[in-house]
Design an enzyme around this catalytic site. Structure first.
Site, PDB file in Angstrom:
ATOM      1  N   ARG A 233      68.004  79.024  74.295  1.00  7.47           N
ATOM      2  CA  ARG A 233      66.637  78.501  74.299  1.00  7.47           C
ATOM      3  C   ARG A 233      65.874  79.088  75.474  1.00  7.47           C
ATOM      4  O   ARG A 233      66.399  79.184  76.592  1.00  7.47           O
ATOM      5  CB  ARG A 233      66.627  76.969  74.416  1.00  7.47           C
ATOM      6  CG  ARG A 233      67.048  76.221  73.156  1.00  7.47           C
ATOM      7  CD  ARG A 233      65.981  76.323  72.085  1.00  7.47           C
ATOM      8  NE  ARG A 233      66.323  75.583  70.875  1.00  7.47           N
ATOM      9  CZ  ARG A 233      66.940  76.107  69.817  1.00  7.47           C
ATOM     10  NH1 ARG A 233      67.316  77.371  69.848  1.00  7.47           N
ATOM     11  NH2 ARG A 233      67.190  75.369  68.755  1.00  7.47           N
ATOM     12  N   GLU A 262      56.846  82.102  72.745  1.00  7.10           N
ATOM     13  CA  GLU A 262      57.181  83.142  71.767  1.00  7.10           C
ATOM     14  C   GLU A 262      56.050  83.312  70.753  1.00  7.10           C
ATOM     15  O   GLU A 262      55.654  82.337  70.123  1.00  7.10           O
ATOM     16  CB  GLU A 262      58.480  82.776  71.049  1.00  7.10           C
ATOM     17  CG  GLU A 262      59.664  82.742  72.001  1.00  7.10           C
ATOM     18  CD  GLU A 262      60.959  82.287  71.366  1.00  7.10           C
ATOM     19  OE1 GLU A 262      62.025  82.507  71.948  1.00  7.10           O
ATOM     20  OE2 GLU A 262      60.897  81.687  70.257  1.00  7.10           O
ATOM     21  N   HIS A 284      63.986  86.843  69.324  1.00  4.06           N
ATOM     22  CA  HIS A 284      64.533  85.611  68.741  1.00  4.06           C
ATOM     23  C   HIS A 284      65.148  85.864  67.358  1.00  4.06           C
ATOM     24  O   HIS A 284      64.808  85.207  66.373  1.00  4.06           O
ATOM     25  CB  HIS A 284      63.448  84.532  68.636  1.00  4.06           C
ATOM     26  CG  HIS A 284      64.019  83.138  68.612  1.00  4.06           C
ATOM     27  ND1 HIS A 284      63.412  82.072  69.228  1.00  4.06           N
ATOM     28  CD2 HIS A 284      65.151  82.631  68.028  1.00  4.06           C
ATOM     29  CE1 HIS A 284      64.123  80.969  69.028  1.00  4.06           C
ATOM     30  NE2 HIS A 284      65.190  81.293  68.298  1.00  4.06           N
ATOM     31  N   VAL A 285      66.055  86.850  67.316  1.00  4.57           N
ATOM     32  CA  VAL A 285      66.674  87.220  66.046  1.00  4.57           C
ATOM     33  C   VAL A 285      68.196  87.076  66.060  1.00  4.57           C
ATOM     34  O   VAL A 285      68.866  87.482  65.111  1.00  4.57           O
ATOM     35  CB  VAL A 285      66.301  88.670  65.643  1.00  4.57           C
ATOM     36  CG1 VAL A 285      64.835  88.768  65.261  1.00  4.57           C
ATOM     37  CG2 VAL A 285      66.640  89.668  66.761  1.00  4.57           C
TER      38      VAL A 285
END
Length: 317
Positions: A233, A262, A284-285
């Site tokens: 996170r 993001e 964020h993948v």
């Protein structure tokens, strides 16, 4: 049943979202801006959201709403207290990322530990030809075997990362809670993990007590100049402190798949680090292998069908 999906674009287009096995009307929006939420869910019985916030104001505009199916594990975007007051069931997705996140974590670790990005850039710049021999030695390459892996977070993902580390011959330390020294033999005190880890990887939720759990004081305590990897996170690390820690040599590299905002704005501290070979930022993948996303999509519909049957599963609120 009127079902509204607020952010279908958070799942890749090739991922199949099967039709629920009951009479329904599904309205899918690629994205939903905050001012659009209340109007779009006004007539919904069931709302699907991944990252779109559904707050008390939006809930007040949706008198028919009975269920919010979160298309992720984290339920941060949902006002859970307001849902409990209204009797709205909130469900989430669980254990779909048990392969993809650990694999992405180690992809980042390998890339940094073996300077993969730096080597690629050097070859692209013609350095190999300039060397005049079969190889050259511009960048460090370190094995993982024999190194110490510090894991913060002992859930499914943290345990999976620890298992991969052990299989590679790493010494694994599972960190205890920050400030606690009484958690038994299975856990190593947090400050000792900071001091002994060659690689430090985060797999814990963002809570008030974990926000900025890694910052300038913690970087100063990292005696072995470890790699820092965060696929958990944004906000667990004080992001403004990462650049100075790299510059001072307190850590030997950092890789992040998550950021506190993001996408990060142009003036975010990470954007000034993208030129560095010891820093990697992915968007964020870590969760987003095709296999994991399909598992998520299937479980999402399972959750909705279970709710309609009167037997809800994966209930958060």
């Amino acid at each position: 049943m009127n079902i509204v999906f607020l952010d279908r674009d958070t799942l890749a287009p090739q991922i199949r979202l099967r039709e629920p096995g009951f009479a329904h009307r599904l309205t899918s929006h690629g994205r939903t801006a905050p001012p659009e939420v209340a109007a779009r869910i006004a007539d919904a019985d069931i709302v699907i959201t991944n990252k779109v916030k559904v707050d008390a104001t939006a809930l007040a505009a949706a008198p028919r709403l009975r269920c919010i199916a979160v298309a992720a594990t984290g339920t941060d975007p949902i006002d859970l207290a307001a849902c409990r007051q209204r009797g709205i069931v909130v469900t989430n997705i669980r254990q779909y990322a048990v392969n993809t996140v650990p694999e992405h974590t180690f992809a980042l670790i390998f890339a940094l530990r073996r300077s993969i990005c730096a080597w690629h850039d050097a070859v692209r710049a013609g350095r190999w030809q300039a060397a005049g021999q079969f190889c050259f030695f511009d960048h460090p390459i370190r094995d993982l075997a024999g190194a110490t892996l510090g894991v913060i977070g002992d859930g499914v993902l943290g345990q999976a990362v620890a298992a991969i580390g052990r299989s590679l011959g790493m010494r694994v330390l599972m960190a205890g809670f920050k400030g606690r020294h009484d958690q038994g033999a299975l856990y190593t005190p947090f400050d000792r993990v900071l001091a002994e880890a060659d690689v430090l990887t985060l797999h814990c939720p963002l809570l008030p007590e974990t926000r900025h759990m890694i910052g300038a004081p913690e970087f100063a305590a990292m005696r072995r100049k470890p790699l820092l990897v965060n696929t958990a996170r944004g906000g667990l690390v004080d992001e403004a402190a990462v650049g100075p820690a790299l510059q001072a040599g307190q850590i030997s590299g950092a890789a992040f798949d998550v950021v506190s905002v993001e996408p990060p704005p142009a003036d975010h501290p990470f954007m000034a680090l993208l030129h560095r070979p010891d820093f990697i930022l992915t968007p964020h993948v870590a969760w987003a292998s095709d296999e994991a996303m399909q598992t998520l999509a299937d479980q999402l519909v399972d959750n909705i069908e279970a709710f309609v049957r009167g037997q809800p599963v994966n209930v958060v609120a």
